[in-house]
Design a protein around this motif. Sequence first.
Motif, PDB file in Angstrom:
ATOM      1  N   SER A  33      11.862  42.576  24.383  1.00 26.86           N
ATOM      2  CA  SER A  33      13.272  42.191  24.319  1.00 26.86           C
ATOM      3  C   SER A  33      14.058  43.051  25.285  1.00 26.86           C
ATOM      4  O   SER A  33      13.653  44.153  25.646  1.00 26.86           O
ATOM      5  N   ARG A  34      15.174  42.482  25.687  1.00 25.30           N
ATOM      6  CA  ARG A  34      16.093  43.200  26.569  1.00 25.30           C
ATOM      7  C   ARG A  34      17.477  42.676  26.246  1.00 25.30           C
ATOM      8  O   ARG A  34      17.670  41.457  26.212  1.00 25.30           O
ATOM      9  N   GLU A  35      18.409  43.552  25.968  1.00 21.60           N
ATOM     10  CA  GLU A  35      19.728  43.073  25.565  1.00 21.60           C
ATOM     11  C   GLU A  35      20.803  44.098  25.893  1.00 21.60           C
ATOM     12  O   GLU A  35      20.528  45.289  26.020  1.00 21.60           O
ATOM     13  N   ILE A  36      22.015  43.589  26.011  1.00 19.88           N
ATOM     14  CA  ILE A  36      23.183  44.452  26.158  1.00 19.88           C
ATOM     15  C   ILE A  36      23.762  44.671  24.770  1.00 19.88           C
ATOM     16  O   ILE A  36      23.997  43.704  24.038  1.00 19.88           O
ATOM     17  N   VAL A  37      23.910  45.946  24.390  1.00 23.53           N
ATOM     18  CA  VAL A  37      24.528  46.274  23.105  1.00 23.53           C
ATOM     19  C   VAL A  37      25.865  46.930  23.418  1.00 23.53           C
ATOM     20  O   VAL A  37      25.945  48.133  23.687  1.00 23.53           O
ATOM     21  N   GLU A  38      26.904  46.103  23.424  1.00 22.83           N
ATOM     22  CA  GLU A  38      28.249  46.568  23.820  1.00 22.83           C
ATOM     23  C   GLU A  38      28.724  47.722  22.952  1.00 22.83           C
ATOM     24  O   GLU A  38      29.338  48.666  23.443  1.00 22.83           O
ATOM     25  N   GLU A  43      22.507  48.842  28.060  1.00 20.43           N
ATOM     26  CA  GLU A  43      21.537  47.761  28.152  1.00 20.43           C
ATOM     27  C   GLU A  43      20.214  48.390  27.759  1.00 20.43           C
ATOM     28  O   GLU A  43      19.857  49.468  28.236  1.00 20.43           O
ATOM     29  N   ALA A  45      15.910  47.919  26.509  1.00 20.90           N
ATOM     30  CA  ALA A  45      14.684  47.123  26.445  1.00 20.90           C
ATOM     31  C   ALA A  45      13.737  47.797  25.468  1.00 20.90           C
ATOM     32  O   ALA A  45      13.713  49.021  25.358  1.00 20.90           O
ATOM     33  N   GLY A 110      20.471  47.353  18.196  1.00 20.50           N
ATOM     34  CA  GLY A 110      19.700  46.309  18.847  1.00 20.50           C
ATOM     35  C   GLY A 110      18.890  45.512  17.828  1.00 20.50           C
ATOM     36  O   GLY A 110      18.435  46.046  16.820  1.00 20.50           O
ATOM     37  N   GLY A 111      18.733  44.227  18.087  1.00 18.88           N
ATOM     38  CA  GLY A 111      17.970  43.374  17.183  1.00 18.88           C
ATOM     39  C   GLY A 111      18.709  43.071  15.890  1.00 18.88           C
ATOM     40  O   GLY A 111      18.140  42.462  14.981  1.00 18.88           O
TER      41      GLY A 111
END
Length: 135
Positions: A33-38, A43, A45, A110-111
């Motif tokens: 997974s890879r995501e931006i967590v504002e 960002e 992974a 995240g997640g």
Amino acid sequence: MLPYNIDHVAIAVRDLDATLADMKSQYGAEPVSREIVESQGVEEAMIPIGGSNVQVLQPLTPDSPIGRFLAKRGEGLHHIAFAVPDIDAAIEHLKSTGARMIDTETRIGGGGHRIAFVHPSAFAGTLVELVEGAT
Ligand code: CO
């Protein structure tokens, strides 16, 4: 309150793409997974290794917590995340031991997992993240 797993070990980096390329060429490991967590200004992974993960964090801005960490200490180990079954109970337990909490209330990481950070002064200068119900 024994954590049942090391959910992840997190490293702070300046260049997420370059680090993921190194993980792939050196260890054959790729992110799931890879995501931006504002909310955390990153960002991130997640790269599974056995029953745990390496989390790679790149700051979104220089004045975010990870941005300030990089400016002060450079790239490297940032925190260890323990998976716990009941994060509210874990926070209460840690408070009862006198451990200094960064978060006395959970936030969403995240997640979509509920997380909370324990101050490095509580555990040999090591930032600890509690994660509920992950890996
Ligand atoms: Co983490």
